[in-house]
Structures are given as structure tokens and as C-alpha cells.
Design a protein around this motif. Structure first.
Motif, mmCIF file in Angstrom:
data_model
loop_
_atom_site.group_PDB
_atom_site.id
_atom_site.type_symbol
_atom_site.label_atom_id
_atom_site.label_comp_id
_atom_site.label_asym_id
_atom_site.label_seq_id
_atom_site.Cartn_x
_atom_site.Cartn_y
_atom_site.Cartn_z
ATOM 1 N N GLY A 194 0.914 -1.241 -0.134
ATOM 2 C CA GLY A 194 0.050 0.179 0.189
ATOM 3 C C GLY A 194 0.889 1.531 0.093
ATOM 4 N N PRO A 195 0.294 2.296 -0.411
ATOM 5 C CA PRO A 195 -1.028 2.457 -0.929
ATOM 6 C C PRO A 195 -1.348 2.043 -2.453
ATOM 7 N N ASP A 196 -0.295 2.030 -3.155
ATOM 8 C CA ASP A 196 -0.505 1.460 -4.699
ATOM 9 C C ASP A 196 -1.279 0.502 -4.901
ATOM 10 N N ASN B 24 5.172 -0.392 1.758
ATOM 11 C CA ASN B 24 4.857 0.081 3.294
ATOM 12 C C ASN B 24 6.074 -0.192 4.108
ATOM 13 N N ARG B 25 6.559 0.834 4.308
ATOM 14 C CA ARG B 25 8.324 0.750 4.753
ATOM 15 C C ARG B 25 8.308 0.366 6.318
ATOM 16 N N LEU B 26 7.263 0.385 6.973
ATOM 17 C CA LEU B 26 7.166 0.289 8.516
ATOM 18 C C LEU B 26 6.908 -1.073 9.036
ATOM 19 N N SER B 27 6.332 -1.974 8.243
ATOM 20 C CA SER B 27 5.763 -3.241 8.840
ATOM 21 C C SER B 27 5.817 -4.443 7.763
ATOM 22 N N SER B 28 6.856 -4.414 6.955
ATOM 23 C CA SER B 28 6.886 -5.652 5.751
ATOM 24 C C SER B 28 8.466 -5.970 5.749
ATOM 25 N N LEU B 29 8.501 -7.316 5.432
ATOM 26 C CA LEU B 29 9.869 -7.841 5.490
ATOM 27 C C LEU B 29 10.029 -7.767 3.704
ATOM 28 N N ASP B 30 11.564 -7.615 3.605
ATOM 29 C CA ASP B 30 11.983 -7.560 2.429
ATOM 30 C C ASP B 30 13.471 -7.461 2.506
ATOM 31 N N GLN C 280 22.004 -9.703 -8.752
ATOM 32 C CA GLN C 280 21.471 -9.616 -7.447
ATOM 33 C C GLN C 280 20.540 -8.499 -7.690
ATOM 34 N N TYR C 281 19.437 -8.261 -6.836
ATOM 35 C CA TYR C 281 18.587 -7.325 -6.659
ATOM 36 C C TYR C 281 17.926 -6.917 -5.551
ATOM 37 N N PHE C 282 17.847 -5.659 -5.494
ATOM 38 C CA PHE C 282 17.389 -5.278 -3.883
ATOM 39 C C PHE C 282 15.921 -4.960 -4.233
ATOM 40 N N VAL C 283 15.166 -5.590 -3.262
ATOM 41 C CA VAL C 283 13.480 -5.496 -3.482
ATOM 42 C C VAL C 283 13.270 -4.861 -2.148
ATOM 43 N N ILE C 284 11.917 -4.271 -1.913
ATOM 44 C CA ILE C 284 11.505 -3.595 -0.899
ATOM 45 C C ILE C 284 9.931 -3.183 -1.139
ATOM 46 N N ALA C 285 9.259 -3.238 0.099
ATOM 47 C CA ALA C 285 7.788 -3.159 0.013
ATOM 48 C C ALA C 285 7.630 -1.679 0.128
ATOM 49 N N LYS D 87 8.950 3.758 -13.004
ATOM 50 C CA LYS D 87 7.480 3.511 -12.818
ATOM 51 C C LYS D 87 7.558 4.864 -11.457
ATOM 52 N N LYS D 88 6.139 5.142 -11.485
ATOM 53 C CA LYS D 88 5.770 6.136 -10.464
ATOM 54 C C LYS D 88 5.058 5.499 -9.556
ATOM 55 N N TYR D 89 5.287 5.564 -8.014
ATOM 56 C CA TYR D 89 4.632 5.046 -7.134
ATOM 57 C C TYR D 89 4.825 5.720 -5.812
ATOM 58 N N ASN D 90 4.121 5.453 -4.714
ATOM 59 C CA ASN D 90 4.034 6.025 -3.604
ATOM 60 C C ASN D 90 4.662 5.159 -2.457
ATOM 61 N N ILE D 91 5.056 5.632 -1.521
ATOM 62 C CA ILE D 91 5.428 4.719 -0.071
ATOM 63 C C ILE D 91 4.740 5.425 1.144
ATOM 64 N N ASP D 92 4.527 4.231 2.103
ATOM 65 C CA ASP D 92 3.677 4.548 3.153
ATOM 66 C C ASP D 92 4.652 4.811 4.312
#
Length: 235
Positions: free
Chosen positions: A57-59, A200-206, A193-198, A161-166
Motif C-alpha cells: 500500500g497505498p499503490d 509500506n516501509r514500516l511493517s513489511s519483510l524485504d 542480484q536485486y534489492f527489493v522492498i515493500a 515507474k511512478k509509485y508512493n511509499i507508506d
């Protein structure tokens, strides 16, 4: 005369039966053909998944339905992938076997877990760092220096890509060095190798917890969101 009538009736009856059998065969053949085509598409081109958490979220909101594609497409910065850190489908042979199993089980089984539901092992994550990049995080924003470049730019400046973070729910006195880290020192990605992330930066595993992922861990690329209908779009 009665014999002629009988022969004519027999001939007409035989013709009608032949036509009936032809129509039945055509209908069955068309049904099987459509079934095979749909299953081939779901096995090799695209299949649906459901986002069951708020991690993107929010996308991509919770309970969104998304089509993802297992095709081996070039990975671009900012794209969202279905990630499986422990996927057994990591070779061409296994990919073919997995597609065959999914085909004959009506997409209900495969070498991987059931892809109808996203688990904590298989989840949607955004690709931020590509091979050769150096990345670091400050206040939950990723900064990237591409291979051969001198300066770091924010993830938003580099992403295609355009996106928003929480990060709007950040509590007072939050320590960004513990829990879901909001900052970390530079990490350089090696080949493949790639770096991936959610989002929602506060409560997600990545990758903050897992570390970098490999190309084989990127199971499928998101191609379209089709539910909720009002938020439907092509990625």
C-alpha cells in the motif's frame, strides 16, 4: 413403395445422426481447445494472485487481485514482482515441469506453493536496486548510485515507474536502527542480484531483512491490477 420409403427414412436418419455426431465432436473439440489455450496462458503467460496484506500500500491495496507473468522479461527499476526467496522453480527444466503440473491440475498445484494465495514466503515486492547498483536508505527512502555513476539519486528519480511509499504512521521517537530499519549503510549489488522492498516501509519483510535476492527469486512480474475495478490498470 414401402421399401423405398423405408430406405429413404434410413438414409435421412443416418444423415441426421452423422450431422449430430459431427456437431457434438465439433463442440467437444472447441471446448477442449479453449480449455487448453486458457491453461497454457495461465501456465506460461500470466496467472492471478491476491495481495492479502498492506505491504504494497497505498499503490496495491490489501485484497487487490493482480495478474502476474512468469515470462523471463527484462527487470526494470521500480517494477513489482512476485518474490519467492525459497522457490524450487529455479531452472528451465523445473519451470517446464511446474507449468505441466499446473496445467494438469487446473492451476491448483505446482512445484511452488499454491499461487492463488500470497504467503509470507511468496509476496509482492518492488525492485529498487539492479545488479551493479550501490544502495543505502535514509529516513525510509532508498538512494541509488548506478554502476559507473558518481552520485546517488533517490529511488523516485531513477525509477521508470511512478509509485508512493507508506511512512505516514511513523510514531514519535521511532528508532530507525531497530525493527524495520529506516536507514542503513551503502550496499553494492553483485551480478544477478536485486534489492527489493515493500512500499509500506514500516511493517513489511524485504531485502532489509533477507538481504539481496537473485533473479531466480523473482517468480513473476505484475502486469495488471483488475480488482477493485475502479483501480484497475496496467503496470
Amino acid at each position: 413403395m414401402p421399401k423405398l420409403i423405408s430406405k429413404d427414412l434410413y438414409r435421412i436418419s443416418f444423415t441426421l445422426k452423422k450431422e449430430f455426431h459431427r456437431r457434438v465432436f465439433t463442440a467437444v473439440f472447441n471446448f477442449v481447445l479453449i480449455f487448453v489455450i486458457i491453461n497454457l496462458i495461465l501456465s506460461f503467460v500470466a496467472f492471478p494472485v491476491k495481495e492479502r496484506s498492506d505491504s504494497m500500500g497505498p499503490d496495491i491495496a490489501k485484497n487487490s487481485l493482480i495478474f502476474v507473468s512468469p515470462l523471463n522479461l527484462p527487470v526494470k527499476r521500480g517494477e513489482v514482482y512476485l518474490v519467492d526467496k525459497n522457490s524450487p522453480v529455479n531452472t528451465v527444466g523445473k519451470k517446464i515441469l511446474n507449468a505441466a503440473i499446473r496445467f494438469f491440475t487446473f492451476q491448483k498445484r505446482g512445484l511452488e506453493k499454491n499461487t492463488e494465495n500470497l504467503s509470507s514466503r511468496m509476496c509482492l515486492r518492488r525492485v529498487i536496486g539492479l545488479p551493479g547498483d550501490t544502495v543505502y536508505m535514509k529516513n525510509f527512502v532508498i538512494y541509488v548510485k548506478s554502476a559507473g555513476e558518481k552520485y546517488f539519486l533517490t529511488e523516485f528519480e531513477l525509477s521508470e515507474k511512478k509509485y508512493n511509499i507508506d511512512i505516514e504512521k511513523l510514531p514519535d521517537n521511532w528508532d530507525t536502527l531497530v525493527g524495520f530499519r529506516g536507514s542503513f549503510t551503502p550496499v553494492t549489488l553483485g551480478p544477478g542480484q536485486y534489492f527489493v522492498i515493500a512500499d509500506n516501509r514500516l511493517s513489511s519483510l524485504d531485502s532489509r531483512l533477507w538481504g539481496v535476492v537473485n533473479k531466480k527469486d523473482l517468480v513473476a512480474k505484475t502486469i495488471a491490477l483488475y480488482y477493485p475495478v475502479k483501480r484497475a490498470r496496467i503496470f
